[in-house]
Design a protein around this motif. Structure first.
Motif, mmCIF file in Angstrom:
data_model
loop_
_atom_site.group_PDB
_atom_site.id
_atom_site.type_symbol
_atom_site.label_atom_id
_atom_site.label_comp_id
_atom_site.label_asym_id
_atom_site.label_seq_id
_atom_site.Cartn_x
_atom_site.Cartn_y
_atom_site.Cartn_z
ATOM 1 N N GLU A 127 -0.816 9.621 -10.431
ATOM 2 C CA GLU A 127 -0.730 10.642 -11.237
ATOM 3 C C GLU A 127 -1.103 9.860 -12.477
ATOM 4 O OE1 GLU A 127 3.745 11.491 -12.298
ATOM 5 O OE2 GLU A 127 3.696 12.719 -10.427
ATOM 6 N N ASN A 128 -1.658 8.398 -12.765
ATOM 7 C CA ASN A 128 -1.781 7.397 -13.908
ATOM 8 C C ASN A 128 -3.550 7.122 -13.159
ATOM 9 O OD1 ASN A 128 0.101 7.974 -15.754
ATOM 10 N ND2 ASN A 128 1.816 6.822 -13.400
ATOM 11 N N ASN A 129 -3.727 7.786 -12.155
ATOM 12 C CA ASN A 129 -4.742 7.558 -11.893
ATOM 13 C C ASN A 129 -5.956 6.138 -11.615
ATOM 14 O OD1 ASN A 129 -6.836 10.224 -12.259
ATOM 15 N ND2 ASN A 129 -6.337 9.680 -14.247
ATOM 16 N N PHE A 130 -4.571 5.167 -11.387
ATOM 17 C CA PHE A 130 -4.703 3.497 -10.465
ATOM 18 C C PHE A 130 -5.313 3.938 -9.356
ATOM 19 C CE2 PHE A 130 -1.056 3.267 -13.704
ATOM 20 C CZ PHE A 130 -1.814 2.452 -14.407
ATOM 21 N N SER A 131 -4.447 5.125 -8.465
ATOM 22 C CA SER A 131 -5.754 4.776 -6.937
ATOM 23 C C SER A 131 -5.739 5.749 -6.431
ATOM 24 C CB SER A 131 -4.597 3.868 -5.896
ATOM 25 O OG SER A 131 -5.076 3.633 -5.106
ATOM 26 N N CYS A 132 -6.964 6.258 -5.883
ATOM 27 C CA CYS A 132 -7.109 8.008 -5.038
ATOM 28 C C CYS A 132 -7.037 7.255 -3.699
ATOM 29 C CB CYS A 132 -8.387 8.407 -5.437
ATOM 30 S SG CYS A 132 -9.439 7.052 -5.276
ATOM 31 N N CYS A 133 -6.849 5.996 -2.918
ATOM 32 C CA CYS A 133 -6.925 5.493 -1.427
ATOM 33 C C CYS A 133 -5.564 4.706 -1.478
ATOM 34 C CB CYS A 133 -8.585 4.889 -1.340
ATOM 35 S SG CYS A 133 -8.542 3.986 0.073
ATOM 36 N N MET A 134 -4.890 5.304 -0.623
ATOM 37 C CA MET A 134 -4.217 4.892 0.066
ATOM 38 C C MET A 134 -3.698 5.475 1.135
ATOM 39 S SD MET A 134 -1.120 4.768 -3.051
ATOM 40 C CE MET A 134 -0.693 6.495 -3.124
ATOM 41 N N MET A 135 -2.672 4.357 1.854
ATOM 42 C CA MET A 135 -1.768 4.506 3.192
ATOM 43 C C MET A 135 -0.822 3.597 2.773
ATOM 44 S SD MET A 135 -4.339 2.662 6.077
ATOM 45 C CE MET A 135 -3.815 3.623 7.458
ATOM 46 N N ASP A 136 -0.248 4.260 3.985
ATOM 47 C CA ASP A 136 1.483 3.401 4.519
ATOM 48 C C ASP A 136 1.556 2.240 5.132
ATOM 49 O OD1 ASP A 136 2.165 5.165 6.398
ATOM 50 O OD2 ASP A 136 3.878 5.177 6.623
ATOM 51 N N ILE A 137 1.818 1.333 5.464
ATOM 52 C CA ILE A 137 1.536 0.012 6.402
ATOM 53 C C ILE A 137 2.047 0.388 7.412
ATOM 54 C CG2 ILE A 137 1.700 -2.328 6.585
ATOM 55 C CD1 ILE A 137 1.213 -2.726 3.576
ATOM 56 N N SER A 138 2.603 0.865 8.876
ATOM 57 C CA SER A 138 3.310 1.475 10.124
ATOM 58 C C SER A 138 2.873 0.778 10.498
ATOM 59 C CB SER A 138 3.117 2.666 9.989
ATOM 60 O OG SER A 138 1.771 3.499 10.666
ATOM 61 N N ASP A 139 1.417 0.065 11.037
ATOM 62 C CA ASP A 139 0.889 -0.352 12.142
ATOM 63 C C ASP A 139 1.152 -2.236 12.162
ATOM 64 O OD1 ASP A 139 1.823 2.067 13.407
ATOM 65 O OD2 ASP A 139 -0.174 2.398 13.884
ATOM 66 N N GLY A 140 1.465 -2.775 11.599
ATOM 67 C CA GLY A 140 0.605 -3.989 10.094
ATOM 68 C C GLY A 140 -0.300 -4.026 9.365
ATOM 69 N N LEU A 141 0.119 -4.929 8.305
ATOM 70 C CA LEU A 141 -1.552 -4.729 7.498
ATOM 71 C C LEU A 141 -2.204 -4.765 8.131
ATOM 72 C CD1 LEU A 141 -1.931 -5.014 4.530
ATOM 73 C CD2 LEU A 141 -1.178 -7.434 4.483
ATOM 74 N N LEU A 142 -2.858 -6.000 8.692
ATOM 75 C CA LEU A 142 -4.550 -5.595 8.890
ATOM 76 C C LEU A 142 -4.868 -4.999 9.683
ATOM 77 C CD1 LEU A 142 -4.212 -10.082 9.773
ATOM 78 C CD2 LEU A 142 -5.008 -8.694 7.503
ATOM 79 N N LEU A 143 -4.071 -4.853 10.555
ATOM 80 C CA LEU A 143 -4.968 -3.356 11.783
ATOM 81 C C LEU A 143 -4.553 -2.185 10.777
ATOM 82 C CD1 LEU A 143 -5.737 -3.201 14.303
ATOM 83 C CD2 LEU A 143 -3.273 -2.178 15.375
ATOM 84 N N ASP A 144 -3.713 -1.849 9.997
ATOM 85 C CA ASP A 144 -4.676 -0.537 8.662
ATOM 86 C C ASP A 144 -5.058 -0.710 8.207
ATOM 87 O OD1 ASP A 144 -2.176 0.734 10.483
ATOM 88 O OD2 ASP A 144 -1.120 -0.193 9.027
ATOM 89 N N LEU A 145 -5.017 -2.030 7.181
ATOM 90 C CA LEU A 145 -6.261 -2.267 6.128
ATOM 91 C C LEU A 145 -7.631 -1.421 6.727
ATOM 92 C CD1 LEU A 145 -7.502 -3.638 3.763
ATOM 93 C CD2 LEU A 145 -7.321 -5.308 4.485
ATOM 94 N N LYS A 146 -8.095 -2.370 8.131
ATOM 95 C CA LYS A 146 -9.114 -2.514 8.806
ATOM 96 C C LYS A 146 -9.271 -0.614 9.244
ATOM 97 C CE LYS A 146 -11.906 -4.262 11.634
ATOM 98 N NZ LYS A 146 -12.395 -4.955 13.124
ATOM 99 N N ARG A 147 -8.416 -0.283 9.694
ATOM 100 C CA ARG A 147 -8.807 1.496 9.327
ATOM 101 C C ARG A 147 -9.132 2.254 8.798
ATOM 102 N NH1 ARG A 147 -3.249 1.904 12.560
ATOM 103 N NH2 ARG A 147 -3.796 1.762 14.633
ATOM 104 N N MET A 148 -8.083 1.799 6.861
ATOM 105 C CA MET A 148 -8.444 2.392 6.038
ATOM 106 C C MET A 148 -9.963 1.647 5.500
ATOM 107 S SD MET A 148 -6.952 1.106 2.501
ATOM 108 C CE MET A 148 -5.919 2.696 1.758
ATOM 109 N N CYS A 149 -10.634 0.473 6.079
ATOM 110 C CA CYS A 149 -12.191 0.202 5.844
ATOM 111 C C CYS A 149 -13.106 0.892 6.274
ATOM 112 C CB CYS A 149 -12.258 -0.940 6.548
ATOM 113 S SG CYS A 149 -11.159 -2.990 5.648
ATOM 114 N N ARG A 150 -12.431 1.055 7.851
ATOM 115 C CA ARG A 150 -13.306 2.238 8.945
ATOM 116 C C ARG A 150 -13.965 3.555 8.228
ATOM 117 N NH1 ARG A 150 -10.608 0.219 13.740
ATOM 118 N NH2 ARG A 150 -12.119 -0.698 14.712
ATOM 119 N N LEU A 151 -12.594 3.945 7.353
ATOM 120 C CA LEU A 151 -12.630 5.167 6.765
ATOM 121 C C LEU A 151 -13.662 4.980 5.663
ATOM 122 C CD1 LEU A 151 -9.276 6.511 7.742
ATOM 123 C CD2 LEU A 151 -11.545 7.861 8.388
ATOM 124 N N SER A 152 -13.294 4.259 5.228
ATOM 125 C CA SER A 152 -14.010 3.677 4.232
ATOM 126 C C SER A 152 -16.009 3.532 3.390
ATOM 127 C CB SER A 152 -13.568 3.187 2.776
ATOM 128 O OG SER A 152 -12.719 3.671 2.270
#
Lengths: 306, 306
Positions: free
Chosen positions: B196-221
């Motif tokens: 709502e305050n335009n701090f982020s438009c790129c987010m996910m929840d950490i469900s499978d481990g921080l580094l694995l989830d971060l890698k997924r975000m990297c791939r999609l971005s």
């Protein structure tokens, strides 16, 4: 879950649930219906599952048909409101099926989805330990359908009125024996025709047996029904009315105001499922189903009552 | 389902699925997002399940906590979009639990629903044969969450930009050992604040481990990430980064434009989960996660990559 167990469970759980003015159709109907801010139509939501060796034979039913049935069961709930399906989410709990089986299962869902313009937009996969031997496999799959309907025209189970005639689409009985439970067509076009043209605002799908489902409609509408047993459209002519309670007919059961029945019959389309009038709703002090001789039909014989 | 099995299955299934212009957020994000005619906001939809002895201990986890976890897992997906939850449908496939267990399970869902103004509007119950002995019982339950978000502000996984800083809420690691996986709070208020305050438009929840989830975000971005391993907020200070991959942290991982980070820190509310900057996104020809010394972190060590 055995019907009695389920009924007792729901009787305890349903009073817990809160509601709001945006919930136009609360739990207990074929779909829930909710108002979304600004939206032209109400949103219909239902969720149903399919379980190995409960809703199909794990070793012999082709997985494509299992998937198709899961989607069609949910579409039948949309049809019962006079709605249109839009989106689906699929959850798979895999009890040892191989990936080929699951892929074919998803193909079955997807192919059926294409016929009705349903988009599959999400879901989840997990696994569980199934069966009593290392060889056995099973599947628990769950599908949520999202659809829409006109708030002014959506059909509910509780709207039957004194004097309305009772109709059903198609035929009933022996759904398991002749594999109708796998091969049925959800009555979406019939349901939409009935609500859009103001023929019915009281409808449900026949999933647990015609008489039991009719009794539920009577209870919610606080009304009785009188049916002519010799008019029932049986899938197999050798059946009698006591043999039609196996359920899974996935036909529509609906009330039509008496003055609308002639025009309904005249405008019913040739590619629709056959239309049969099986009786009428009557208001008295009871909620019962009577046969043509005014004898009460005890639906307790035909399945568990709740 | 084992991660590798699931990954291969999804790689085959996802290409089958059709989409349309109304599907604003297609499968592959925490929620799907669809446009409903006339509606002010987009509808968010996700469906997740909970399975006995996979996501909880059938014999020792209190059923209220099992129910609460099922709802909260789904709410965490809504949080990851910056959305608000509205409705839920619950399907239960009962593998021999008694009615008291199931009632307490539903109480757990319902109590948690009350905290977040979620209305439970439907579902289904069924049964299956579970386990390898007559004594064992199990449960497969599935919940679909319906929420909403502003189309202009909804956060997706694919929006990370070169130079954005990487933040997470709360702490990570040892979710199972300390029962965080049961007792977590879905980060709904934090997610809404961020979008709502335009701090982020790129987010996910950490469900499978921080580094694995971060890698997924990297791939999609289509971007790399550089993180400072000594800055990771560990739930247990004795952990090192290789021990944080057990998953189920249910914290938010998000990208913040560099120029917004100071005001974010200043306005972050005192009742929110702690906020930690763990690194930055960097554009190069690879999609990798680097540590502070520019060494590639091989997430393959930390879980199955897909």
């Amino acid at each position: 879950m055995p019907n009695k167990f389920e009924a007792e469970f729901l009787n305890k759980v349903l009073p817990l649930l809160k509601t709001s003015a945006n919930v136009i159709i609360p739990p207990g109907d074929d779909c829930a219906g909710v108002k979304i801010d600004g939206a032209n139509k109400i949103l219909l939501l239902a969720s149903d599952q399919i379980i190995g060796n409960v809703h199909y034979f794990q070793n012999s039913t082709p997985p494509e048909k299992v998937g198709a049935k899961l989607l069609k069961r949910n579409l039948s709930d949309i049809a019962a409101m006079g709605g249109k399906g839009l989106y689906a989410l699929v959850n798979i709990a895999n009890g040892g099926c191989d990936s080929d089986y699951l892929y074919r299962f998803m193909q079955g869902i997807n192919e059926e989805a294409g016929k009705y313009d349903i988009l599959i937009i999400g879901g989840d996969t997990g696994h569980f330990v199934a069966g009593s031997s290392a060889q056995s496999s099973s599947l628990v799959a769950s599908l949520t359908i999202i659809g829409e309907a006109d708030e002014q025209k959506v059909a509910c189970r509780q709207n039957a009125q004194d004097g309305d005639l009772i109709f059903i689409t198609g035929t009933v009985g022996e759904s398991l024996a002749n594999e109708h439970h796998l091969n049925f067509t959800p009555r979406l076009q019939e349901g939409q025709f009935l609500t859009e043209n103001n023929f019915s605002c009281c409808m449900m799908d026949i999933s647990d047996g015609l008489l039991l489902d009719l009794k539920r409609m009577c209870r919610l509408s606080n009304i009785s029904a009188k049916i002519n047993l010799s008019h029932l459209p049986l899938r197999n002519k050798e059946l009698n009315y006591k043999q039609i309670s196996c359920g899974e007919d996935y036909e529509l059961l609906f009330a039509v105001p008496r003055e609308r029945t002639e025009i309904l019959k005249q405008t019913w389309k040739s590619d629709f499922a056959p239309l049969t009038c099986i009786g009428e709703f009557i208001k008295n002090n009871e909620v019962e189903i009577y046969d043509q001789n005014n004898n009460i039909i005890t639906t307790g014989d035909l399945g568990y009552e709740h």
